[in-house]
Design a protein around this motif. Structure first.
Motif, PDB file in Angstrom:
ATOM      1  N   ASN A 108      -6.913  -8.648   8.528  1.00 26.64           N
ATOM      2  CA  ASN A 108      -8.162  -9.413   8.520  1.00 26.64           C
ATOM      3  C   ASN A 108      -8.583  -9.885   7.140  1.00 26.64           C
ATOM      4  O   ASN A 108      -9.478 -10.717   7.025  1.00 26.64           O
ATOM      5  N   TRP A 109      -7.983  -9.313   6.088  1.00 21.38           N
ATOM      6  CA  TRP A 109      -8.329  -9.694   4.724  1.00 21.38           C
ATOM      7  C   TRP A 109      -7.070 -10.223   4.044  1.00 21.38           C
ATOM      8  O   TRP A 109      -6.215  -9.464   3.628  1.00 21.38           O
ATOM      9  N   ALA A 110      -6.977 -11.546   3.952  1.00 18.45           N
ATOM     10  CA  ALA A 110      -5.765 -12.176   3.434  1.00 18.45           C
ATOM     11  C   ALA A 110      -5.618 -11.929   1.942  1.00 18.45           C
ATOM     12  O   ALA A 110      -6.575 -12.051   1.178  1.00 18.45           O
ATOM     13  N   GLY A 111      -4.401 -11.596   1.538  1.00 18.25           N
ATOM     14  CA  GLY A 111      -4.074 -11.517   0.124  1.00 18.25           C
ATOM     15  C   GLY A 111      -4.092 -10.140  -0.488  1.00 18.25           C
ATOM     16  O   GLY A 111      -3.617  -9.973  -1.621  1.00 18.25           O
ATOM     17  N   LEU A 112      -4.621  -9.136   0.202  1.00 23.02           N
ATOM     18  CA  LEU A 112      -4.729  -7.814  -0.423  1.00 23.02           C
ATOM     19  C   LEU A 112      -3.372  -7.157  -0.664  1.00 23.02           C
ATOM     20  O   LEU A 112      -3.281  -6.201  -1.440  1.00 23.02           O
ATOM     21  N   TRP A 113      -2.323  -7.673  -0.033  1.00 19.20           N
ATOM     22  CA  TRP A 113      -0.988  -7.134  -0.291  1.00 19.20           C
ATOM     23  C   TRP A 113      -0.592  -7.320  -1.765  1.00 19.20           C
ATOM     24  O   TRP A 113       0.322  -6.640  -2.260  1.00 19.20           O
ATOM     25  N   LYS A 114      -1.285  -8.215  -2.497  1.00 16.54           N
ATOM     26  CA  LYS A 114      -0.968  -8.460  -3.909  1.00 16.54           C
ATOM     27  C   LYS A 114      -1.495  -7.353  -4.821  1.00 16.54           C
ATOM     28  O   LYS A 114      -1.100  -7.266  -5.991  1.00 16.54           O
ATOM     29  N   HIS A 115      -2.406  -6.535  -4.315  1.00 13.82           N
ATOM     30  CA  HIS A 115      -3.002  -5.486  -5.141  1.00 13.82           C
ATOM     31  C   HIS A 115      -1.904  -4.547  -5.644  1.00 13.82           C
ATOM     32  O   HIS A 115      -1.000  -4.168  -4.893  1.00 13.82           O
ATOM     33  N   PRO A 116      -1.962  -4.136  -6.911  1.00 13.64           N
ATOM     34  CA  PRO A 116      -0.859  -3.318  -7.466  1.00 13.64           C
ATOM     35  C   PRO A 116      -0.676  -1.964  -6.789  1.00 13.64           C
ATOM     36  O   PRO A 116       0.410  -1.385  -6.852  1.00 13.64           O
ATOM     37  N   ARG A 117      -1.716  -1.448  -6.139  1.00 13.82           N
ATOM     38  CA  ARG A 117      -1.567  -0.152  -5.453  1.00 13.82           C
ATOM     39  C   ARG A 117      -1.293  -0.322  -3.964  1.00 13.82           C
ATOM     40  O   ARG A 117      -1.234   0.676  -3.236  1.00 13.82           O
ATOM     41  N   ASP A 118      -1.127  -1.532  -3.505  1.00 10.53           N
ATOM     42  CA  ASP A 118      -0.990  -1.793  -2.070  1.00 10.53           C
ATOM     43  C   ASP A 118       0.475  -1.798  -1.641  1.00 10.53           C
ATOM     44  O   ASP A 118       1.357  -2.214  -2.406  1.00 10.53           O
ATOM     45  N   ASN A 119       0.733  -1.344  -0.408  1.00 11.12           N
ATOM     46  CA  ASN A 119       2.110  -1.341   0.105  1.00 11.12           C
ATOM     47  C   ASN A 119       2.258  -2.131   1.409  1.00 11.12           C
ATOM     48  O   ASN A 119       3.245  -1.956   2.124  1.00 11.12           O
ATOM     49  N   GLN A 120       1.295  -2.991   1.729  1.00 12.07           N
ATOM     50  CA  GLN A 120       1.379  -3.718   2.993  1.00 12.07           C
ATOM     51  C   GLN A 120       2.589  -4.643   3.077  1.00 12.07           C
ATOM     52  O   GLN A 120       3.017  -5.008   4.184  1.00 12.07           O
ATOM     53  N   ALA A 121       3.137  -5.053   1.942  1.00  9.37           N
ATOM     54  CA  ALA A 121       4.347  -5.884   1.965  1.00  9.37           C
ATOM     55  C   ALA A 121       5.530  -5.129   2.559  1.00  9.37           C
ATOM     56  O   ALA A 121       6.551  -5.746   2.918  1.00  9.37           O
ATOM     57  N   GLN A 122       5.400  -3.808   2.703  1.00  5.80           N
ATOM     58  CA  GLN A 122       6.460  -2.990   3.317  1.00  5.80           C
ATOM     59  C   GLN A 122       6.237  -2.804   4.818  1.00  5.80           C
ATOM     60  O   GLN A 122       6.805  -1.897   5.420  1.00  5.80           O
ATOM     61  N   TYR A 123       5.428  -3.687   5.405  1.00  6.03           N
ATOM     62  CA  TYR A 123       5.110  -3.586   6.835  1.00  6.03           C
ATOM     63  C   TYR A 123       6.358  -3.612   7.713  1.00  6.03           C
ATOM     64  O   TYR A 123       6.322  -3.189   8.882  1.00  6.03           O
ATOM     65  N   HIS A 124       7.485  -4.111   7.192  1.00  2.00           N
ATOM     66  CA  HIS A 124       8.709  -4.234   7.992  1.00  2.00           C
ATOM     67  C   HIS A 124       9.616  -3.013   7.862  1.00  2.00           C
ATOM     68  O   HIS A 124      10.757  -3.033   8.346  1.00  2.00           O
TER      69      HIS A 124
END
Length: 457
Positions: A22-38
């Motif tokens: 629901n919040w676009a772009g937060l995957w860019k945060h340095p502590r975020d791991n949402q880019a590993q959703y796969h």
């Protein structure tokens, strides 16, 4: 007489198998791991954390299609990772079930893109593999891009999609509830009989949209019919929910707006001959919690810097069916009748204290979230939650992810103990299926008052 509403909160972690939800772009945060959703590890670790916090479920949203209403193309959504790319959420459940024992799994799946015969086997399989911890979030779809991807000229009209849903449910109840009798599968090694053929019945459904002639391919799972979620809050969606849903996911930017939706849902359940509190109302909510209020505000400001404006407007354009690229940031969001999510249009344009501007959609606010945003210390957030429960008659919240995994860690390690100390949240899981956990007075099957139970032999 209807029983009184419980006030032990129901809490789900609200997720999506995509880089941003629901919040676009937060995957860019340095502590975020949402880019590993796969990656399976991402989901297994999440499930372990959520179960450590005794959350009721991991509720996985899904959308069939891509957000291409904004500027007439999908560029903004793709660049921002705004619910795109995306994975099939059903594929994630087995891995999470293997590393947990109690937590439930709410899986969104659009019936508009499936057939009852194949769908029944897939969800029976998941209910077996989770030992009865599966829920199905019934949706009808709202993106034209998904319809085109399936070779259709366009989506069906909004209300007709619910006519299709009624026919789908009539067919699938017969498969889940009526095809296999209780005790049909005996696994008798001495006689060599696995199932008694005379207790397995062919379904004969000839509806206006679906035909099903055949026996259900899977033997009955622990719940037979998985727990039924629903996420439509339009007038037609509420009517459908009153008949079928056991838990409803709603949004609402103010307590009054949420209360209006909850009352309509409970009234609809009563009109369908059900106890209005046999339907749980779960409100979307964004939580940013930290040890102190000042630290939480700092986190909010930090997260804000990573929001993607174009990606966020691409999401809202898809939800509302309105191309927001045609408006300036200081333009007021207009009301428009569209074929997308009617309740979202209503909430954003008519259920706020004053008409929002487009720029209001780009911040951690009730308008931007379409729902409450709770920011503060554990005590602050618990106070805010208690206020919304009291004012809205909701049963709990779907907690929208922000920066992962720290947002879920903070909920589990900071907020949950505060809620438990107040007696607002459980201190251990109940035994049994997801349905038995959410409705302790009932059983693992649909209750007799539910229309699906009428199909059971």
């Amino acid at each position: 007489m209807s029983r009184q509403p419980r006030r032990e909160l129901r809490l789900n972690s609200f997720q999506m198998a995509a880089p941003s939800h629901n919040w676009a772009g937060l995957w860019k945060h340095p502590r975020d791991n949402q880019a590993q959703y796969h990656q399976l590890r991402y989901w297994a670790d999440m499930a372990r954390t959520a179960e450590r916090g005794l959350l009721d479920g991991i509720f996985i949203a899904d959308v069939f299609g891509i957000y291409d209403v904004y500027a007439g193309n999908a560029d903004a959504a793709l660049a921002a990772g705004a619910q795109s790319p995306q994975l099939d959420p059903t594929m994630l459940i087995s891995a999470m079930a293997l590393v947990t024992e109690h937590i439930g799994f709410g899986v969104t799946s659009s019936l508009s893109n499936d057939h009852p015969f194949s769908f029944a086997r897939r969800f029976s399989t998941l209910d077996h593999l989770t030992h009865g911890r599966l829920g199905w979030n019934i949706v009808t779809g709202y993106l034209e891009s998904g319809a085109r991807g399936l070779g259709r000229d366009s989506l069906r009209d909004h209300d007709e999609r619910y006519d299709v849903a009624e026919d789908f449910m009539a067919a699938i109840y017969q498969l889940w509830e009526g095809s296999w009798e209780a005790g049909a599968a005996v696994r008798d090694k001495d006689s060599g009989v696995f199932s008694h053929p005379e207790r397995v019945h062919a379904v004969a459904h000839d509806g206006p949209y679906y035909r099903v002639h055949g026996r259900a391919l899977a033997e009955p799972s622990p719940q037979r019919t998985p727990l039924l979620y629903q996420a439509g809050s339009s007038a037609r969606g509420q009517q459908f929910a009153g008949r079928h849903a056991e838990a409803c996911f709603i949004n609402g930017p103010t307590p009054a707006a949420a209360a209006k939706s909850v009352k309509a849902l409970r009234d609809s359940a009563r009109d369908a001959g059900r106890d209005p509190y046999d339907l749980l109302a779960l409100l979307g909510a964004t939580v940013i919690v930290a040890p102190t209020n000042a630290e939480a505000q700092d986190l909010r400001d930090e997260y804000r810097r990573y929001l993607d404006s174009a990606g966020q407007l691409a999401l809202v354009s898809g939800w509302t069916g309105m191309d927001l690229s045609r408006l300036g940031l200081d333009d007021v969001l207009p009301f428009a009748k569209t074929n997308a999510i009617q309740s979202t249009v209503e909430h954003l344009t008519r259920n706020t204290p004053q008409p929002p501007k487009v720029r209001d959609l780009l911040d951690f606010s009730p308008v931007g979230a379409r729902a409450p945003v709770f920011i503060g210390s554990p005590a602050d957030v618990a106070d805010q939650m208690a206020h919304w429960v009291a004012e809205s008659d909701i049963d709990g919240f779907n907690l929208v992810r922000t920066v992962m995994p720290e947002s879920l860690d903070a909920i589990v390690d900071l907020l949950i103990p505060e809620l438990q100390n107040r007696g607002m949240f459980k201190t251990r899981y109940a035994e049994g299926s997801l349905r038995e956990k959410l409705f302790p007075a009932g059983g693992q099957l649909l209750p007799a008052s539910h229309p699906g139970a009428a199909y059971r032999r």
